[in-house]
Each structure stands twice: as C-alpha cells, then as structure tokens.
Design a protein around this motif. Structure first.
Motif, PDB file in Angstrom:
ATOM      1  N   GLY A   1     -12.806  -8.356   2.080  1.00 30.92           N
ATOM      2  CA  GLY A   1     -13.626  -7.540   2.973  1.00 30.92           C
ATOM      3  C   GLY A   1     -12.901  -7.255   4.281  1.00 30.92           C
ATOM      4  O   GLY A   1     -12.974  -6.152   4.821  1.00 30.92           O
ATOM      5  N   LEU A   2     -12.177  -8.258   4.786  1.00 26.95           N
ATOM      6  CA  LEU A   2     -11.365  -8.037   5.983  1.00 26.95           C
ATOM      7  C   LEU A   2     -10.256  -7.022   5.718  1.00 26.95           C
ATOM      8  O   LEU A   2      -9.925  -6.211   6.584  1.00 26.95           O
ATOM      9  CB  LEU A   2     -10.784  -9.363   6.476  1.00 26.95           C
ATOM     10  CG  LEU A   2     -11.792 -10.369   7.017  1.00 26.95           C
ATOM     11  CD1 LEU A   2     -11.110 -11.707   7.283  1.00 26.95           C
ATOM     12  CD2 LEU A   2     -12.449  -9.842   8.277  1.00 26.95           C
ATOM     13  N   GLY A   3      -9.685  -7.064   4.530  1.00 27.53           N
ATOM     14  CA  GLY A   3      -8.663  -6.084   4.159  1.00 27.53           C
ATOM     15  C   GLY A   3      -9.226  -4.673   4.093  1.00 27.53           C
ATOM     16  O   GLY A   3      -8.589  -3.714   4.536  1.00 27.53           O
ATOM     17  N   VAL A   4     -10.420  -4.540   3.547  1.00 30.16           N
ATOM     18  CA  VAL A   4     -11.073  -3.223   3.493  1.00 30.16           C
ATOM     19  C   VAL A   4     -11.346  -2.721   4.902  1.00 30.16           C
ATOM     20  O   VAL A   4     -11.114  -1.540   5.209  1.00 30.16           O
ATOM     21  CB  VAL A   4     -12.377  -3.302   2.662  1.00 30.16           C
ATOM     22  CG1 VAL A   4     -13.205  -2.045   2.818  1.00 30.16           C
ATOM     23  CG2 VAL A   4     -12.054  -3.537   1.200  1.00 30.16           C
ATOM     24  N   MET A   5     -11.813  -3.609   5.772  1.00 29.18           N
ATOM     25  CA  MET A   5     -12.064  -3.203   7.159  1.00 29.18           C
ATOM     26  C   MET A   5     -10.774  -2.785   7.857  1.00 29.18           C
ATOM     27  O   MET A   5     -10.757  -1.813   8.621  1.00 29.18           O
ATOM     28  CB  MET A   5     -12.731  -4.345   7.934  1.00 29.18           C
ATOM     29  CG  MET A   5     -14.150  -4.633   7.489  1.00 29.18           C
ATOM     30  SD  MET A   5     -15.254  -3.246   7.746  1.00 29.18           S
ATOM     31  CE  MET A   5     -15.240  -3.141   9.514  1.00 29.18           C
ATOM     32  N   ALA A   6      -9.678  -3.484   7.588  1.00 29.78           N
ATOM     33  CA  ALA A   6      -8.388  -3.123   8.188  1.00 29.78           C
ATOM     34  C   ALA A   6      -7.949  -1.744   7.718  1.00 29.78           C
ATOM     35  O   ALA A   6      -7.460  -0.930   8.514  1.00 29.78           O
ATOM     36  CB  ALA A   6      -7.335  -4.166   7.847  1.00 29.78           C
TER      37      ALA A   6
ATOM     38  N   PRO B   1       4.661   6.529   4.561  1.00 26.20           N
ATOM     39  CA  PRO B   1       4.632   7.434   3.405  1.00 26.20           C
ATOM     40  C   PRO B   1       3.270   7.403   2.713  1.00 26.20           C
ATOM     41  O   PRO B   1       2.531   6.425   2.806  1.00 26.20           O
ATOM     42  CB  PRO B   1       5.720   6.887   2.481  1.00 26.20           C
ATOM     43  CG  PRO B   1       6.399   5.785   3.186  1.00 26.20           C
ATOM     44  CD  PRO B   1       5.636   5.461   4.413  1.00 26.20           C
ATOM     45  N   THR B   2       2.967   8.460   2.024  1.00 27.31           N
ATOM     46  CA  THR B   2       1.679   8.572   1.339  1.00 27.31           C
ATOM     47  C   THR B   2       1.505   7.469   0.300  1.00 27.31           C
ATOM     48  O   THR B   2       0.411   6.919   0.151  1.00 27.31           O
ATOM     49  CB  THR B   2       1.557   9.951   0.673  1.00 27.31           C
ATOM     50  OG1 THR B   2       1.758  10.946   1.669  1.00 27.31           O
ATOM     51  CG2 THR B   2       0.215  10.142   0.032  1.00 27.31           C
ATOM     52  N   TRP B   3       2.574   7.154  -0.425  1.00 27.11           N
ATOM     53  CA  TRP B   3       2.462   6.120  -1.458  1.00 27.11           C
ATOM     54  C   TRP B   3       2.116   4.771  -0.844  1.00 27.11           C
ATOM     55  O   TRP B   3       1.419   3.977  -1.478  1.00 27.11           O
ATOM     56  CB  TRP B   3       3.745   6.029  -2.294  1.00 27.11           C
ATOM     57  CG  TRP B   3       4.943   5.550  -1.532  1.00 27.11           C
ATOM     58  CD1 TRP B   3       5.892   6.320  -0.922  1.00 27.11           C
ATOM     59  CD2 TRP B   3       5.305   4.190  -1.276  1.00 27.11           C
ATOM     60  NE1 TRP B   3       6.821   5.526  -0.311  1.00 27.11           N
ATOM     61  CE2 TRP B   3       6.495   4.207  -0.504  1.00 27.11           C
ATOM     62  CE3 TRP B   3       4.754   2.961  -1.610  1.00 27.11           C
ATOM     63  CZ2 TRP B   3       7.125   3.054  -0.077  1.00 27.11           C
ATOM     64  CZ3 TRP B   3       5.389   1.807  -1.183  1.00 27.11           C
ATOM     65  CH2 TRP B   3       6.567   1.862  -0.424  1.00 27.11           C
TER      66      TRP B   3
ATOM     67  N   PHE C   1      -1.926   0.623  -0.336  1.00 19.72           N
ATOM     68  CA  PHE C   1      -2.755  -0.230   0.525  1.00 19.72           C
ATOM     69  C   PHE C   1      -4.229  -0.060   0.180  1.00 19.72           C
ATOM     70  O   PHE C   1      -4.959  -1.037  -0.003  1.00 19.72           O
ATOM     71  CB  PHE C   1      -2.472   0.116   1.989  1.00 19.72           C
ATOM     72  CG  PHE C   1      -3.202  -0.717   3.003  1.00 19.72           C
ATOM     73  CD1 PHE C   1      -3.588  -2.016   2.750  1.00 19.72           C
ATOM     74  CD2 PHE C   1      -3.491  -0.190   4.240  1.00 19.72           C
ATOM     75  CE1 PHE C   1      -4.250  -2.777   3.702  1.00 19.72           C
ATOM     76  CE2 PHE C   1      -4.158  -0.936   5.208  1.00 19.72           C
ATOM     77  CZ  PHE C   1      -4.537  -2.234   4.931  1.00 19.72           C
ATOM     78  N   ALA C   2      -4.664   1.187   0.050  1.00 18.03           N
ATOM     79  CA  ALA C   2      -6.065   1.462  -0.265  1.00 18.03           C
ATOM     80  C   ALA C   2      -6.443   0.906  -1.638  1.00 18.03           C
ATOM     81  O   ALA C   2      -7.487   0.250  -1.793  1.00 18.03           O
ATOM     82  CB  ALA C   2      -6.329   2.959  -0.212  1.00 18.03           C
ATOM     83  N   MET C   3      -5.604   1.150  -2.644  1.00 21.15           N
ATOM     84  CA  MET C   3      -5.919   0.659  -3.987  1.00 21.15           C
ATOM     85  C   MET C   3      -5.962  -0.864  -4.030  1.00 21.15           C
ATOM     86  O   MET C   3      -6.821  -1.452  -4.690  1.00 21.15           O
ATOM     87  CB  MET C   3      -4.906   1.185  -5.002  1.00 21.15           C
ATOM     88  CG  MET C   3      -5.099   2.638  -5.335  1.00 21.15           C
ATOM     89  SD  MET C   3      -4.106   3.199  -6.717  1.00 21.15           S
ATOM     90  CE  MET C   3      -2.465   3.060  -6.061  1.00 21.15           C
ATOM     91  N   ALA C   4      -5.044  -1.502  -3.322  1.00 20.33           N
ATOM     92  CA  ALA C   4      -4.990  -2.961  -3.338  1.00 20.33           C
ATOM     93  C   ALA C   4      -6.238  -3.578  -2.715  1.00 20.33           C
ATOM     94  O   ALA C   4      -6.836  -4.494  -3.296  1.00 20.33           O
ATOM     95  CB  ALA C   4      -3.741  -3.443  -2.608  1.00 20.33           C
TER      96      ALA C   4
END
Length: 79
Positions: free
Chosen positions: A24-29, A57-59, A64-67
C-alpha cells in the motif's frame, strides 16, 4: 471420521497484513509521483525537486506501476 482444518496459521495473517501495508505504501509512492502537480513539487526542498525533474523512461514508470499494483493485488488475494 476425523475433522481436518485447512485454516492458515496466525503468522500467515500477520505476514499477509504486513505485506499489504508495505505494498500500500508502494502504491501511494507511485500515485504521488504520477500525479504530483507543479505546486506540490515547488513546495518540496530543492534536493527533492531535482528528483522530480529527472525524466525516467516510459518502461521504468510502467514497470514501477505494474510492480506495486500487482503486489498489492497479490496481498489482497492472500487475505
């Protein structure tokens, strides 16, 4: 006939909840980084402002988002 219990142990619930909080902290970051406005960035100290000026870079952003979202969904599935 014997009764068998498939109930997970207490440590499983503790680890699952801690992992959910961590993810959840990662999602908030990620959300903070993705939706930071110019006013929000201007209110930060100069060293942190420089971090927001770096063009990743976009990738990198996509990974980051997928992880973070996959980790959070995985923790929800554990619970």
């Amino acid at each position: 006939m014997t009764n068998s219990s498939n109930k997970p142990p207490v440590w499983f619930w503790i680890v699952s909840l801690l992992a959910l909080i961590w993810n959840g902290l990662g999602v908030m970051a990620y959300l903070t980084r993705a939706y930071a406005t110019d006013e929000m960035i201007a209110s930060l100290p100069e060293a942190q402002q420089a971090e927001f000026l770096v063009e990743y870079p976009t990738w990198y952003t996509a990974a980051f988002a997928m992880a973070v979202f996959a980790g959070a969904l995985g923790c929800i599935a554990l619970i």
